[in-house]
Design an enzyme around this catalytic site. Sequence first.
Site, PDB file in Angstrom:
ATOM      1  N   ASN A   1       0.825  -1.218   0.000  1.00  0.00           N
ATOM      2  CA  ASN A   1       0.000   0.000   0.000  1.00  0.00           C
ATOM      3  C   ASN A   1       0.856   1.264   0.000  1.00  0.00           C
ATOM      4  OD1 ASN A   1      -2.013  -1.854   0.171  1.00  0.00           O
ATOM      5  ND2 ASN A   1      -2.773  -1.245   2.183  1.00  0.00           N
TER       6      ASN A   1
ATOM      7  N   THR B   1     -17.159  36.575 -32.226  1.00  0.00           N
ATOM      8  CA  THR B   1     -17.811  36.085 -31.006  1.00  0.00           C
ATOM      9  C   THR B   1     -19.074  35.407 -31.494  1.00  0.00           C
ATOM     10  OG1 THR B   1     -19.109  38.091 -30.651  1.00  0.00           O
ATOM     11  CG2 THR B   1     -16.936  37.995 -29.582  1.00  0.00           C
ATOM     12  N   HIS B   2     -19.508  34.378 -30.808  1.00  0.00           N
ATOM     13  CA  HIS B   2     -20.655  33.575 -31.272  1.00  0.00           C
ATOM     14  C   HIS B   2     -20.400  33.062 -32.691  1.00  0.00           C
ATOM     15  CE1 HIS B   2     -23.383  35.291 -28.046  1.00  0.00           C
ATOM     16  NE2 HIS B   2     -22.519  36.266 -28.128  1.00  0.00           N
TER      17      HIS B   2
ATOM     18  N   SER C   1      -7.772  10.788 -48.002  1.00  0.00           N
ATOM     19  CA  SER C   1      -8.967   9.957 -47.948  1.00  0.00           C
ATOM     20  C   SER C   1      -8.787   8.732 -48.828  1.00  0.00           C
ATOM     21  CB  SER C   1     -10.157  10.778 -48.454  1.00  0.00           C
ATOM     22  OG  SER C   1     -11.182   9.947 -48.928  1.00  0.00           O
TER      23      SER C   1
ATOM     24  N   LYS D   1      -8.628  15.096 -51.058  1.00  0.00           N
ATOM     25  CA  LYS D   1      -8.718  15.453 -49.651  1.00  0.00           C
ATOM     26  C   LYS D   1      -7.378  15.646 -48.957  1.00  0.00           C
ATOM     27  CE  LYS D   1     -12.612  15.906 -47.665  1.00  0.00           C
ATOM     28  NZ  LYS D   1     -12.559  15.300 -46.439  1.00  0.00           N
TER      29      LYS D   1
ATOM     30  N   ASN E   1      -6.936  16.315 -44.929  1.00  0.00           N
ATOM     31  CA  ASN E   1      -7.737  16.464 -43.711  1.00  0.00           C
ATOM     32  C   ASN E   1      -6.863  16.818 -42.512  1.00  0.00           C
ATOM     33  OD1 ASN E   1     -10.167  15.726 -44.981  1.00  0.00           O
ATOM     34  ND2 ASN E   1      -9.621  13.554 -44.815  1.00  0.00           N
TER      35      ASN E   1
ATOM     36  N   GLU F   1      -8.367  17.182 -35.300  1.00  0.00           N
ATOM     37  CA  GLU F   1      -9.599  16.488 -34.937  1.00  0.00           C
ATOM     38  C   GLU F   1      -9.338  15.504 -33.796  1.00  0.00           C
ATOM     39  OE1 GLU F   1     -11.979  15.527 -38.760  1.00  0.00           O
ATOM     40  OE2 GLU F   1      -9.895  15.775 -39.382  1.00  0.00           O
TER      41      GLU F   1
ATOM     42  N   TYR G   1      -6.940   1.747   2.315  1.00  0.00           N
ATOM     43  CA  TYR G   1      -6.758   1.198   0.976  1.00  0.00           C
ATOM     44  C   TYR G   1      -7.883   0.230   0.618  1.00  0.00           C
ATOM     45  CZ  TYR G   1      -4.820  -0.864  -3.165  1.00  0.00           C
ATOM     46  OH  TYR G   1      -4.659  -1.278  -4.456  1.00  0.00           O
TER      47      TYR G   1
ATOM     48  N   GLN H   1      -6.706   0.324  -7.544  1.00  0.00           N
ATOM     49  CA  GLN H   1      -5.891  -0.178  -8.650  1.00  0.00           C
ATOM     50  C   GLN H   1      -6.338   0.441  -9.979  1.00  0.00           C
ATOM     51  OE1 GLN H   1      -4.344  -4.159  -8.569  1.00  0.00           O
ATOM     52  NE2 GLN H   1      -5.151  -4.581 -10.598  1.00  0.00           N
TER      53      GLN H   1
ATOM     54  N   LYS I   1      -4.225   3.482 -12.219  1.00  0.00           N
ATOM     55  CA  LYS I   1      -3.058   3.462 -13.105  1.00  0.00           C
ATOM     56  C   LYS I   1      -3.395   3.635 -14.577  1.00  0.00           C
ATOM     57  CE  LYS I   1      -0.648   0.929  -9.754  1.00  0.00           C
ATOM     58  NZ  LYS I   1      -1.956   0.860  -9.027  1.00  0.00           N
TER      59      LYS I   1
END
Lengths: 465, 465, 465, 465
Positions: free
Chosen positions: C109, C154-155, C276, C282, C284, C289, C316, C321, C324
């Site tokens: 522990n 903005t927006h 693609s 393409k 990309n 993303e 504990y 566990q 991790k």
Amino acid sequence: MTLWGGVFRQQTDEAVRRLNDSLPFDWRLYDADITGSQAWSGALTKAGILAESEHLAILSGLEQVRAEFAAGVFQPAPGDEDIHTAVERRLGEIIGPVAGKLHTGRSRNDQVATDLRLWLAAALPPLIDQVVAIQQALIGQAEQHIESVMPGFTHLQPAQPITAAHWLMSYAQMLERDRTRLTQVVAALKVSPLGCGALAGTPYPIDRADLATALGLDTPAANSLDAVSDRDFVAGFLYVSALLLVHLSRLAEDVILFSNPRFGFVTLDERYSTGSSLMPQKRNPDPLELARGKAGRIIGHLTGFLTTLKGLPGGYNKDLQEDKEPLFDTHDTLAVLLPVLAGLIETMTFHPERMRAALDEAMLATDLADYLVMKGVPFRQAHHLAGQVVRLAEEKHVTLSELPPQDYRTISEHFDTDVYRVFDFTAAVARRKALGGTAPEAVRAQIAQLKAQIQGKNRQVNDAS
Amino acid sequence: MTLWGGVFRQQTDEAVRRLNDSLPFDWRLYDADITGSQAWSGALTKAGILAESEHLAILSGLEQVRAEFAAGVFQPAPGDEDIHTAVERRLGEIIGPVAGKLHTGRSRNDQVATDLRLWLAAALPPLIDQVVAIQQALIGQAEQHIESVMPGFTHLQPAQPITAAHWLMSYAQMLERDRTRLTQVVAALKVSPLGCGALAGTPYPIDRADLATALGLDTPAANSLDAVSDRDFVAGFLYVSALLLVHLSRLAEDVILFSNPRFGFVTLDERYSTGSSLMPQKRNPDPLELARGKAGRIIGHLTGFLTTLKGLPGGYNKDLQEDKEPLFDTHDTLAVLLPVLAGLIETMTFHPERMRAALDEAMLATDLADYLVMKGVPFRQAHHLAGQVVRLAEEKHVTLSELPPQDYRTISEHFDTDVYRVFDFTAAVARRKALGGTAPEAVRAQIAQLKAQIQGKNRQVNDAS
Amino acid sequence: MTLWGGVFRQQTDEAVRRLNDSLPFDWRLYDADITGSQAWSGALTKAGILAESEHLAILSGLEQVRAEFAAGVFQPAPGDEDIHTAVERRLGEIIGPVAGKLHTGRSRNDQVATDLRLWLAAALPPLIDQVVAIQQALIGQAEQHIESVMPGFTHLQPAQPITAAHWLMSYAQMLERDRTRLTQVVAALKVSPLGCGALAGTPYPIDRADLATALGLDTPAANSLDAVSDRDFVAGFLYVSALLLVHLSRLAEDVILFSNPRFGFVTLDERYSTGSSLMPQKRNPDPLELARGKAGRIIGHLTGFLTTLKGLPGGYNKDLQEDKEPLFDTHDTLAVLLPVLAGLIETMTFHPERMRAALDEAMLATDLADYLVMKGVPFRQAHHLAGQVVRLAEEKHVTLSELPPQDYRTISEHFDTDVYRVFDFTAAVARRKALGGTAPEAVRAQIAQLKAQIQGKNRQVNDAS
Amino acid sequence: MTLWGGVFRQQTDEAVRRLNDSLPFDWRLYDADITGSQAWSGALTKAGILAESEHLAILSGLEQVRAEFAAGVFQPAPGDEDIHTAVERRLGEIIGPVAGKLHTGRSRNDQVATDLRLWLAAALPPLIDQVVAIQQALIGQAEQHIESVMPGFTHLQPAQPITAAHWLMSYAQMLERDRTRLTQVVAALKVSPLGCGALAGTPYPIDRADLATALGLDTPAANSLDAVSDRDFVAGFLYVSALLLVHLSRLAEDVILFSNPRFGFVTLDERYSTGSSLMPQKRNPDPLELARGKAGRIIGHLTGFLTTLKGLPGGYNKDLQEDKEPLFDTHDTLAVLLPVLAGLIETMTFHPERMRAALDEAMLATDLADYLVMKGVPFRQAHHLAGQVVRLAEEKHVTLSELPPQDYRTISEHFDTDVYRVFDFTAAVARRKALGGTAPEAVRAQIAQLKAQIQGKNRQVNDAS
């Protein structure tokens, strides 16, 4: 009337208004909004945009608005879409057209970011005090139970004897970290977005550092585009609160268990229990269950808000209006819950005799291995031999101290008749006196140190604010 | 007065009351609570526990309580910790001690579980109707734009030309799945916990199947211990709502982009835009940003509630009181948002000429490869050659159709002069007429089918409820 | 062979082993585990438990184990349920029975809690360096584009002109907060649990402060029961990483948009784009993303881990566990992603002419209102009048500067012929020179300050570690 | 070699490759990918794009690739960025240039969506069988303990006596809902995206309904743009799994508590416990703690994935690559955990005598109130009187049946000497025999019904698949 009608030919749809309007929840920013506007008015005056007389009119008009809110007599008007509109609209009713000069060079984007920071800066110290109140309740109980020995658990299985004070202090320490984190949230939020405009900054000669000081903040935000959409401080508060609730949920879990009659280690005061509509004998630990349950609620707020932020384009987006409800609800949840937990801990009765009765000599198997270590047996082998002793006792349905010497000798020749001295819970506890251990001596030192820390840091916070 | 004082010697602490009381939010269950109590009174009467006259007194007394709530004149009393207590207390004031018989064999545990199911069963159909309203708005626009060709994107990069109707229908299809899921939530919640008591069932000879029917539910819960803490239906509603909001956040993202002037594909009606306090020219798509932002909110509610449920011991725990606020807020969020989105979609203006102007011949590179496939070139090689054509055109700063025939021949001898026929966006779209494709012909079929589905399923739901 | 067989009569079920064993993911703690064991051996020696010769044998044996791991030749054995078991088992093979003395007074522990802190303390500085690398890439681009004017949104609607450098620096500032937070995580984790045993502390006279220093940590944990289950530092790292990813997701969103040809403000280097399988033309922005998508992943890890912690009993529990895998995956995600983003930003090409072409005079409507303010019109009224100008220009399908003077005069007599001077984007940007504003002058100052901060803090971190 | 190089002038950066490549985790889709490709080859052949001989070459080439994967001898090449590339590359090596025809009219977008559905459709039935295995273990134990009376808890406080079988069956019922939901996930995912291309559909005359059937799916997706980015089925599986884990976390919590010696209701088989490296006596319920902890993990996966989806533009975005790891990890978590839990429940020993010893007459206070109800006292008053009885017994430190008759009469004249008959736990349990109640009679019926359901539904699933 909204603040922005000129370019529009059509009225906003009524359902859109209901979706859009934030006054139902952002009205509580009124004090921060007014304080912020007063500071802005001062900054405009220093920049030569407002005459001193205009500034004074704005200041006193805003004080009247504040008084109306404080007295609960403020009357919202149909067009008040948010607190900023409401305050400016009312200010205009009180002081006339000069109110229309207040918003010069300012945007609701920098205004609301400022309001929110001021609001949270004021709301946090009382919450921190409430965390301290729980710590003090834990410490107070710990001081009463420094010598009380109880079963300590890992995996919720009996592990080793510990003192009740040690158990209580483990939670006081968790809260100490929470307190530190809350203090860091305060420090991190003292940045002033005012003067950032909508995104590009202000074209007027505003001294933003001076303005930050006037607001009681530490420093002006370094980038206007970032500043109007920076809600890290909201996320930070939600995170720190979520972790605080996680700790409280663990405390709650332990106390719920320990107040179950199978344990019977503690009894809640009746003022902190509630009954059942069906079962007349019931006394339920509702506040603890709510503490545990509300950990989910605040984790949900944190998750939800991070999700709202994810993938937003730069600058202000209306999505950010979703910052207020999780922030306010998290605050309110803490404000209602923390004092209850402090009172519950403070009034809880411990039953040291029930704790002691729950001890079992198998919990001293580690000490039995340590006994062998002292005789020169490598620990790994000692561990194995002690395990065999426990198994033998189980098979014979006796306690470890009831096993006769010859049984011990069969298992290992290193066992002597002095082995029976191992079976003393008080001594076992007292041996663990290294820093942080469960021995009364070590726990006393721990308590003293934490008390000093709390006092010291509290002084710091008070000095800082 | 609470429902459970007998065993207690001390009053509940006032702060605990504030933490514990749920009337501030569960009052909206009043109608469900009263309906449930009337059915329970009936069941007790059939079981011989109540006299018919007592039953009638209870029924009419409860009707009066309901009328008081409906009229907004119900007066809460200090001891009303929740809606169940409030209703029973008021019933007692109206009909006297016989009110005290109503709770026989019942617990708030089965009562609140029943109330919540009845409330949600009533609240869901209007939400489903609102989802249909958005679908119909999408379909309505799609029918106007079956021939409008626009750039289709993947990775937000120009991919292939598609019809605007196809794009609109992609969202109508997502909502169709949401609608199906909402309907499944309705079906799954129609289980009656009433008669399960606190955990062990009821000792009275209640016909629980009959009682379920009286409540308009399908079947009694099969295990009383499970039934009182089963909130799967709440989690289910939160999940389905979260996914619905995820879909709406994607629709919002697309429309926000397409209404940016760089795209200019659509314009929002002014009734569905709002302005800026600083920037006079602004028209912001606030409702869409809120739709996107609120996806976070509902994902947060789902996460928070699952977290609350995690690790709870069996049976009822007070943590479950945390079910109501996320449930109600999710409902209210949908109830306010969905109609706005339906209106916004319906009133949105498309600009087919801007869409078409945004097309670029490189979006036909796939068709160029397909051209080579028709000449016998394996697709993988054809893809490579078409890529080289695009690259060459880029290097020469011309469009694909501006490249002279010899350039094509240099890249592949399979290119003939008929290659220029490829560069026809309308034809490219029309070719994709297999089921589900973007061709007007295929989209028309898609629309017809979805309309039939909506009509058919709606009929089902109405029949079922 | 496991470390704990003595009390058991039966072998662990094979499926349980698969569920339980952590070696498949915790092997990467080997270096920290060995370092921790060496320090523990030293502490036992100072405490008189180990002879100096035993200590030396353990030290060199552990070095051999470390070398085997580092060389990738370590052979796991069937009973190696975790890294601690594996290391101790192998040590025994190398140095014989004395290896069995190493675990004296220690538990897995406190051991694993120590390992995890050591591992993260070593893993964080390189990640912080990678954050700095992105900041430097942003700053590098900003320095190239201090005068480049682009539309600010903005927006996601055109708001005001800003400089590209200002936009870039808004992200550099977000990352500066992330960097500060990561540094705080490092500081907060430097607490040593070693010597806390399983829960109660160690009965041996270990100097835990000295031991902490030997480990390179700042201070020993104050409460042994708390220390073995304190994973606040894991949660803290997950939170800080989640917020970092949120910021990167916003950067990604902006760059994805700006590299769409409708904007065309930037082009990604081909080394940072992918193609693609179907569409030959393409390119990309996959890395962006993925950055955006992985924000969800890390928010999920944070949520999941907080949920795992919620409601755990004190001390504990094996649930821990689950710390991790989210920790390691978050680290690995950052380690792979951050360098790619630094490279992508650094190699990105800006198109200042496309940015400028995207400007629209309506973005100067605020400046038009400010013009009126300068003529003495209160801002609120000036805003309304400027809005009417924009509306009139829209109705006439002309730009603001194309409206004739008489149109301006019709709207307000305060408009004079000097109004046309407003329509200068460069001047508009230059006016916003207050601290944090978008003016080149202000951005230059901002860049200088941030560079100084990065250098200063970096020095601090390096000094500290 | 990638599938898309033609338009590119530069190689992908190596770090980008590491970020981008999915073969390290998507290789497990190989079987689904090959099956999908074979069906696509068939569809192209029917559409006249491939010659029959080409089709046969592709079919057998793909079989060879499948065999190589199945045998673990497949050799990835440097350019294999994902499973689709790897399979197509290898196919080309085996059958030559005709392999380049396979991808005609198809995109990785529709391909991967198809693969994932096929994979999950195959992976779910074994998981459902494992859920049934746990149900059967619960039912098996329930059948052994239909008459065993134990304390039932609400709020973790003693509430009413229940049968152990009733407690066990409460979890079997939760799992029954999980099972139903898993079955619905299977049904919902049987939609075929194949033939949707990258977004716009395929220009070739593919019979998509026929193709869906060839894949073993129910129906072709209705909208190609939607189909390529529809991951509702992944979210659905994650949600259903999260709720399943929530239920298992509650079961785990109960069994962990009940196996604590303070309760001692059950003992885990040693094969399902593990020991401590320090404490020789320990037997820890690790698998249950992991079940509880992993509920957090799966809730995290659900949250993370919904967050990834939130706000994505329409159509395919690379963010969707983040679907696989949470999906696979959720599957693997269930696949490892469920069999362990089935075994653990099946081998768990109950201690009916310890359960009975834990009963306390105050748990019959509700029955005492019911006794008064039978004497005509309204329940609300009876509840109060029974509460007073409990309080008096507490004050006198006696059990309820040890209170003398005169004490009962002092509290209420309705108490008669027959009151002592109330204090019979077996009778109290037997009275709760209404449907769903805890009486052995009712539980027997419950068991019979659930067994029939499981058998019936299983048959359905098997028929369907």
